[in-house]
Design a protein around this motif. Structure first.
Motif, PDB file in Angstrom:
ATOM      1  N   ASN A  15      47.730 -98.746  11.513  1.00 51.38           N
ATOM      2  CA  ASN A  15      48.229 -99.916  12.238  1.00 51.38           C
ATOM      3  C   ASN A  15      49.652 -99.687  12.737  1.00 51.38           C
ATOM      4  O   ASN A  15      50.008-100.047  13.864  1.00 51.38           O
ATOM      5  N   PHE A  16      50.465 -99.043  11.888  1.00 51.40           N
ATOM      6  CA  PHE A  16      51.862 -98.806  12.241  1.00 51.40           C
ATOM      7  C   PHE A  16      52.033 -97.557  13.097  1.00 51.40           C
ATOM      8  O   PHE A  16      53.089 -97.356  13.695  1.00 51.40           O
TER       9      PHE A  16
ATOM     10  N   GLU B 209      59.224 -97.106  12.230  1.00 54.56           N
ATOM     11  CA  GLU B 209      58.169 -96.285  12.830  1.00 54.56           C
ATOM     12  C   GLU B 209      58.454 -95.899  14.279  1.00 54.56           C
ATOM     13  O   GLU B 209      58.159 -94.774  14.697  1.00 54.56           O
TER      14      GLU B 209
ATOM     15  N   ARG C  80      52.175-100.904  16.371  1.00 56.85           N
ATOM     16  CA  ARG C  80      53.609-101.155  16.188  1.00 56.85           C
ATOM     17  C   ARG C  80      54.460-100.284  17.095  1.00 56.85           C
ATOM     18  O   ARG C  80      55.577-100.675  17.476  1.00 56.85           O
ATOM     19  N   VAL C  81      53.972 -99.119  17.467  1.00 62.07           N
ATOM     20  CA  VAL C  81      54.806 -98.139  18.188  1.00 62.07           C
ATOM     21  C   VAL C  81      54.184 -97.725  19.524  1.00 62.07           C
ATOM     22  O   VAL C  81      54.508 -96.656  20.047  1.00 62.07           O
TER      23      VAL C  81
ATOM     24  N   THR D  18      43.386-101.878  10.710  1.00 59.70           N
ATOM     25  CA  THR D  18      43.380-101.779  12.168  1.00 59.70           C
ATOM     26  C   THR D  18      41.983-101.417  12.644  1.00 59.70           C
ATOM     27  O   THR D  18      41.385-100.451  12.163  1.00 59.70           O
TER      28      THR D  18
ATOM     29  N   THR E 188      46.341-107.844   8.215  1.00 57.61           N
ATOM     30  CA  THR E 188      47.621-107.433   8.799  1.00 57.61           C
ATOM     31  C   THR E 188      47.835-105.929   8.695  1.00 57.61           C
ATOM     32  O   THR E 188      48.586-105.357   9.486  1.00 57.61           O
ATOM     33  N   HIS E 189      47.191-105.286   7.719  1.00 50.52           N
ATOM     34  CA  HIS E 189      47.354-103.848   7.551  1.00 50.52           C
ATOM     35  C   HIS E 189      46.132-103.066   8.041  1.00 50.52           C
ATOM     36  O   HIS E 189      46.245-101.883   8.361  1.00 50.52           O
TER      37      HIS E 189
END
Length: 317
Positions: free
Chosen positions: A85-86, A61, A90-91, A126, A123-124
């Motif tokens: 979330n990603f 990502e 994450r980014v 957000t 975890t997935h």
């Protein structure tokens, strides 16, 4: 009071897919990138029609955001696709440094937002993404409410020059917004008129707010419901005009109570017209694995929770 009904339910991510497919046919500068979640982001039609304008980055990502930023230099309009979330946590460094800091024309398109991702769990899910993205200078933050509005928003952001965060979801939700309604970034939509309380809602909570308004009408409370599809820039004028009449407000969102729509509204109120406000949001916690309906109930995001918040805020006027 105007009544809203629906004929079918559909996930908002499919609205994104439909909008992206239409853009592919009408705007040759639109390109799409995905981090190994083509099916989840409903990007298949765009890829089928324009394979030369699609880039499968894989589970990378951060790299996707860097590539997207680079593509804008050549005049392309990149739409990135992965889970919310990603797309954010994450980014965040890459979005801040490569996209927001230099105002790159990247459209960050984020599916499976909020609790209603459901069984995939905390975890997935957000519940922090709106806060993360609205704090980035120059970043537009959009959270549409149904299939039609998500499709319209997807098409509209291609004409906006600058970074955009577009948030949508996984579950099938009622389609109640007009198919032909123009999407104007930063312009709220008043859905019902009321005199006793203002309810401003975003995303999946807009339908819950409409259901709450009908329950409130049945007990003699007149609620004005406003669809806040754009959280940044926020339509301050619409909010202030409404609360000048009603004298109190409830904000409703599928997000952490910290950092989301509710806090943005609070800033507007404290600077212009301090009035009682109640929040319908997740109370500073992570989610868990369950069905979307079970999670909405447990974490207090239903129409009944909005009704209870309205009853409480009215007593504070």
């Amino acid at each position: 009071m105007k009544k809203y009904t629906f004929k079918e339910k559909k996930d908002t991510r499919s609205g994104f897919g439909a909008g992206l497919a239409e853009l592919g046919d009408t705007n040759e500068n639109v390109v799409a990138l995905c981090a190994d979640l083509v099916g989840s982001l409903k990007m298949d039609k765009f890829i089928e029609n324009h394979p030369d304008r699609f880039f499968q980055v894989g589970i990378a990502e951060a790299n996707m955001m860097g590539i997207a930023a680079g593509l804008t230099i050549g005049g392309k309009i990149p739409f990135t696709g992965t889970f919310a979330n990603f797309s954010t946590a994450r980014v965040y460094d890459q979005v801040r440094q490569a996209i927001a800091y230099s105002g790159k024309n990247v459209k960050i398109c984020a599916s499976h937002a909020g609790l209603t991702l459901g069984e995939d769990g905390a975890t997935h899910q957000t519940l922090e993404d709106i806060g993360l993205m609205k704090m980035l200078p120059g970043m537009v933050v959009i959270n549409p409410c149904d299939y039609n509005q998500t499709k319209a928003a997807t098409i509209a952001i291609a004409d906006y020059v600058g970074p955009v965060y577009l948030r949508f979801g996984r579950p099938a939700v009622p389609i109640f917004m007009p198919e032909d309604q123009e999407f104007i970034i930063g312009k709220a939509i008043q859905l019902t008129e009321g005199t006793d309380v203002t309810i401003v809602a975003t995303g999946h909570l807009v339908w819950e707010a409409l259901q709450a308004s009908e329950k409130l009408e049945a007990i003699g409370i007149s609620a004005e419901v406003i669809n806040i599809h754009t959280i940044k820039p926020l339509d301050e004028e619409a909010i202030l005009k409404s609360v000048a009449k009603t004298g109190c407000i409830v904000t409703a969102e599928e997000h952490n109570i910290l950092g989301g729509l509710g806090e943005s509204v609070s800033r507007v109120l404290v600077q212009n017209n301090p009035i009682p406000q109640e929040f319908v949001a997740v109370n500073d916690t992570f989610g868990e694995s369950a069905t979307p309906a079970q999670l909405m109930e447990k974490y207090g995001l239903t129409d009944n929770d909005i009704v209870n918040a309205v009853k409480k805020v009215i007593t504070r006027k």
